[in-house]
Design a protein around this motif. Sequence first.
Motif, PDB file in Angstrom:
ATOM      1  N   SER A 124     -81.759 -61.270  11.363  1.00 19.59           N
ATOM      2  CA  SER A 124     -81.211 -60.329  10.385  1.00 19.59           C
ATOM      3  C   SER A 124     -80.967 -58.989  11.061  1.00 19.59           C
ATOM      4  CB  SER A 124     -82.201 -60.139   9.237  1.00 19.59           C
ATOM      5  OG  SER A 124     -81.791 -59.064   8.399  1.00 19.59           O
ATOM      6  N   ASP A 125     -79.960 -58.271  10.564  1.00 21.35           N
ATOM      7  CA  ASP A 125     -79.736 -56.918  11.087  1.00 21.35           C
ATOM      8  C   ASP A 125     -80.479 -55.882  10.251  1.00 21.35           C
ATOM      9  OD1 ASP A 125     -78.187 -56.778   8.814  1.00 21.35           O
ATOM     10  OD2 ASP A 125     -76.301 -56.400   9.836  1.00 21.35           O
ATOM     11  N   SER A 126     -81.256 -56.360   9.260  1.00 20.79           N
ATOM     12  CA  SER A 126     -82.059 -55.455   8.447  1.00 20.79           C
ATOM     13  C   SER A 126     -83.432 -55.273   9.105  1.00 20.79           C
ATOM     14  CB  SER A 126     -82.260 -56.004   7.033  1.00 20.79           C
ATOM     15  OG  SER A 126     -83.268 -55.268   6.364  1.00 20.79           O
ATOM     16  N   GLU A 127     -83.563 -54.154   9.833  1.00 26.07           N
ATOM     17  CA  GLU A 127     -84.831 -53.879  10.514  1.00 26.07           C
ATOM     18  C   GLU A 127     -85.958 -53.751   9.493  1.00 26.07           C
ATOM     19  OE1 GLU A 127     -86.637 -50.917  13.929  1.00 26.07           O
ATOM     20  OE2 GLU A 127     -84.674 -50.486  13.075  1.00 26.07           O
ATOM     21  N   MET A 151     -72.320 -60.808  12.429  1.00 24.16           N
ATOM     22  CA  MET A 151     -71.024 -60.282  11.984  1.00 24.16           C
ATOM     23  C   MET A 151     -70.311 -61.312  11.114  1.00 24.16           C
ATOM     24  SD  MET A 151     -69.877 -58.174  15.414  1.00 24.16           S
ATOM     25  CE  MET A 151     -68.140 -58.282  15.107  1.00 24.16           C
ATOM     26  N   LYS A 152     -70.436 -62.578  11.484  1.00 27.48           N
ATOM     27  CA  LYS A 152     -69.821 -63.667  10.718  1.00 27.48           C
ATOM     28  C   LYS A 152     -70.475 -63.784   9.323  1.00 27.48           C
ATOM     29  CE  LYS A 152     -68.069 -68.136  12.089  1.00 27.48           C
ATOM     30  NZ  LYS A 152     -68.141 -69.269  12.997  1.00 27.48           N
ATOM     31  N   ALA A 153     -71.807 -63.666   9.292  1.00 26.23           N
ATOM     32  CA  ALA A 153     -72.544 -63.720   8.022  1.00 26.23           C
ATOM     33  C   ALA A 153     -72.148 -62.525   7.143  1.00 26.23           C
ATOM     34  CB  ALA A 153     -74.054 -63.735   8.277  1.00 26.23           C
ATOM     35  N   ASP A 154     -72.011 -61.352   7.771  1.00 23.79           N
ATOM     36  CA  ASP A 154     -71.612 -60.139   7.061  1.00 23.79           C
ATOM     37  C   ASP A 154     -70.199 -60.289   6.473  1.00 23.79           C
ATOM     38  OD1 ASP A 154     -71.950 -57.239   6.384  1.00 23.79           O
ATOM     39  OD2 ASP A 154     -70.227 -57.064   7.720  1.00 23.79           O
ATOM     40  N   GLN A 155     -69.297 -60.876   7.246  1.00 22.28           N
ATOM     41  CA  GLN A 155     -67.933 -61.109   6.741  1.00 22.28           C
ATOM     42  C   GLN A 155     -67.963 -61.995   5.502  1.00 22.28           C
ATOM     43  OE1 GLN A 155     -66.137 -62.792  10.244  1.00 22.28           O
ATOM     44  NE2 GLN A 155     -65.522 -60.810  11.073  1.00 22.28           N
ATOM     45  N   ARG A 156     -68.806 -63.016   5.540  1.00 21.43           N
ATOM     46  CA  ARG A 156     -68.922 -63.916   4.380  1.00 21.43           C
ATOM     47  C   ARG A 156     -69.479 -63.168   3.164  1.00 21.43           C
ATOM     48  NH1 ARG A 156     -67.836 -68.903   3.858  1.00 21.43           N
ATOM     49  NH2 ARG A 156     -67.086 -70.039   5.644  1.00 21.43           N
ATOM     50  N   GLY A 186     -73.193 -59.239  -2.201  1.00 20.34           N
ATOM     51  CA  GLY A 186     -72.948 -60.611  -1.774  1.00 20.34           C
ATOM     52  C   GLY A 186     -73.876 -60.982  -0.642  1.00 20.34           C
ATOM     53  N   ILE A 187     -73.999 -62.282  -0.420  1.00 28.84           N
ATOM     54  CA  ILE A 187     -74.794 -62.778   0.696  1.00 28.84           C
ATOM     55  C   ILE A 187     -73.933 -63.698   1.550  1.00 28.84           C
ATOM     56  CG2 ILE A 187     -76.993 -62.550  -0.507  1.00 28.84           C
ATOM     57  CD1 ILE A 187     -76.938 -65.587  -1.048  1.00 28.84           C
ATOM     58  N   GLY A 188     -74.245 -63.690   2.843  1.00 31.09           N
ATOM     59  CA  GLY A 188     -73.552 -64.560   3.780  1.00 31.09           C
ATOM     60  C   GLY A 188     -74.571 -65.181   4.721  1.00 31.09           C
ATOM     61  N   ILE A 189     -74.384 -66.468   5.010  1.00 29.91           N
ATOM     62  CA  ILE A 189     -75.357 -67.203   5.819  1.00 29.91           C
ATOM     63  C   ILE A 189     -74.633 -68.102   6.815  1.00 29.91           C
ATOM     64  CG2 ILE A 189     -77.198 -68.956   5.737  1.00 29.91           C
ATOM     65  CD1 ILE A 189     -77.544 -67.856   2.704  1.00 29.91           C
ATOM     66  N   HIS A 235     -85.122 -59.258  14.559  1.00 31.31           N
ATOM     67  CA  HIS A 235     -84.088 -58.264  14.269  1.00 31.31           C
ATOM     68  C   HIS A 235     -83.001 -58.367  15.333  1.00 31.31           C
ATOM     69  CE1 HIS A 235     -82.350 -54.128  14.503  1.00 31.31           C
ATOM     70  NE2 HIS A 235     -82.173 -54.435  13.235  1.00 31.31           N
ATOM     71  N   VAL A 236     -81.746 -58.410  14.896  1.00 26.67           N
ATOM     72  CA  VAL A 236     -80.620 -58.390  15.837  1.00 26.67           C
ATOM     73  C   VAL A 236     -79.674 -57.255  15.450  1.00 26.67           C
ATOM     74  CG1 VAL A 236     -80.619 -60.813  16.530  1.00 26.67           C
ATOM     75  CG2 VAL A 236     -79.371 -60.132  14.474  1.00 26.67           C
ATOM     76  N   SER A 237     -78.878 -56.864  16.398  1.00 27.14           N
ATOM     77  CA  SER A 237     -77.927 -55.781  16.168  1.00 27.14           C
ATOM     78  C   SER A 237     -76.812 -56.241  15.231  1.00 27.14           C
ATOM     79  CB  SER A 237     -77.364 -55.358  17.529  1.00 27.14           C
ATOM     80  OG  SER A 237     -75.985 -55.195  17.464  1.00 27.14           O
ATOM     81  N   ARG A 238     -76.216 -55.268  14.546  1.00 32.87           N
ATOM     82  CA  ARG A 238     -75.059 -55.538  13.687  1.00 32.87           C
ATOM     83  C   ARG A 238     -73.909 -56.155  14.462  1.00 32.87           C
ATOM     84  NH1 ARG A 238     -75.676 -50.528  10.284  1.00 32.87           N
ATOM     85  NH2 ARG A 238     -76.880 -51.581   8.731  1.00 32.87           N
ATOM     86  N   GLU A 239     -73.911 -55.916  15.791  1.00 33.60           N
ATOM     87  CA  GLU A 239     -72.828 -56.408  16.642  1.00 33.60           C
ATOM     88  C   GLU A 239     -73.020 -57.865  17.057  1.00 33.60           C
ATOM     89  OE1 GLU A 239     -73.822 -52.885  17.290  1.00 33.60           O
ATOM     90  OE2 GLU A 239     -72.189 -52.774  15.824  1.00 33.60           O
ATOM     91  N   ASP A 240     -74.173 -58.455  16.704  1.00 36.81           N
ATOM     92  CA  ASP A 240     -74.398 -59.867  17.014  1.00 36.81           C
ATOM     93  C   ASP A 240     -73.270 -60.678  16.373  1.00 36.81           C
ATOM     94  OD1 ASP A 240     -76.782 -62.054  17.679  1.00 36.81           O
ATOM     95  OD2 ASP A 240     -75.525 -62.633  15.986  1.00 36.81           O
ATOM     96  N   VAL A 241     -72.645 -61.557  17.147  1.00 40.92           N
ATOM     97  CA  VAL A 241     -71.466 -62.308  16.681  1.00 40.92           C
ATOM     98  C   VAL A 241     -71.733 -63.085  15.394  1.00 40.92           C
ATOM     99  CG1 VAL A 241     -69.794 -64.101  17.304  1.00 40.92           C
ATOM    100  CG2 VAL A 241     -70.560 -62.465  19.021  1.00 40.92           C
ATOM    101  N   LEU A 242     -72.874 -63.776  15.317  1.00 43.88           N
ATOM    102  CA  LEU A 242     -73.150 -64.588  14.129  1.00 43.88           C
ATOM    103  C   LEU A 242     -73.570 -63.750  12.930  1.00 43.88           C
ATOM    104  CD1 LEU A 242     -74.646 -67.630  15.969  1.00 43.88           C
ATOM    105  CD2 LEU A 242     -72.538 -67.616  14.641  1.00 43.88           C
TER     106      LEU A 242
END
Length: 139
Positions: free
Chosen positions: A73-76, A123-128, A21-24, A114-121
């Motif tokens: 993105s958290d994908s380095e 994390m929100k995209a990942d939840q989606r 899935g993808i989340g944006i 690149h941002v960390s997986r812990e970045d709030v937004l």
Amino acid sequence: MMRKLLVYADGASRGNPGPAGIGIIICDETGEVVKEYEEFIGIATNNVAEYRALLKALELARSFGAGELECFSDSELMVKQLNGAYAIKNPRLQELLLQVREKEKLFRTVSYLHVSREDVLIMKADQRANRAIGKKQRA
């Protein structure tokens, strides 16, 4: 018309390859969320899901008429490939990168960070992204 958008795109895959899935999350310059999106994309690897999320994010951002995009993105791996730091050996990822380059032409400037997986937004995209997979698996 917005001058600049902040784009947070994340792809998720359960199994790699597996259901994906993808989340944006798209924000305006002030950081206010202007669009949230999720979609089940079928069976894909994590890396393909990350690229697919970015491609969809570029499409969605286009509808706001922004000239400048900052994509997070958290994908380095993907960020380094997009910024030319890593070569791409996988033909499927090469093809997706070319699609990204085409969509970039719709904007004045596009940058990838690149941002960390812990970045709030992120994390929100990942939840989606994960919610899109979950909905499909329950269906």
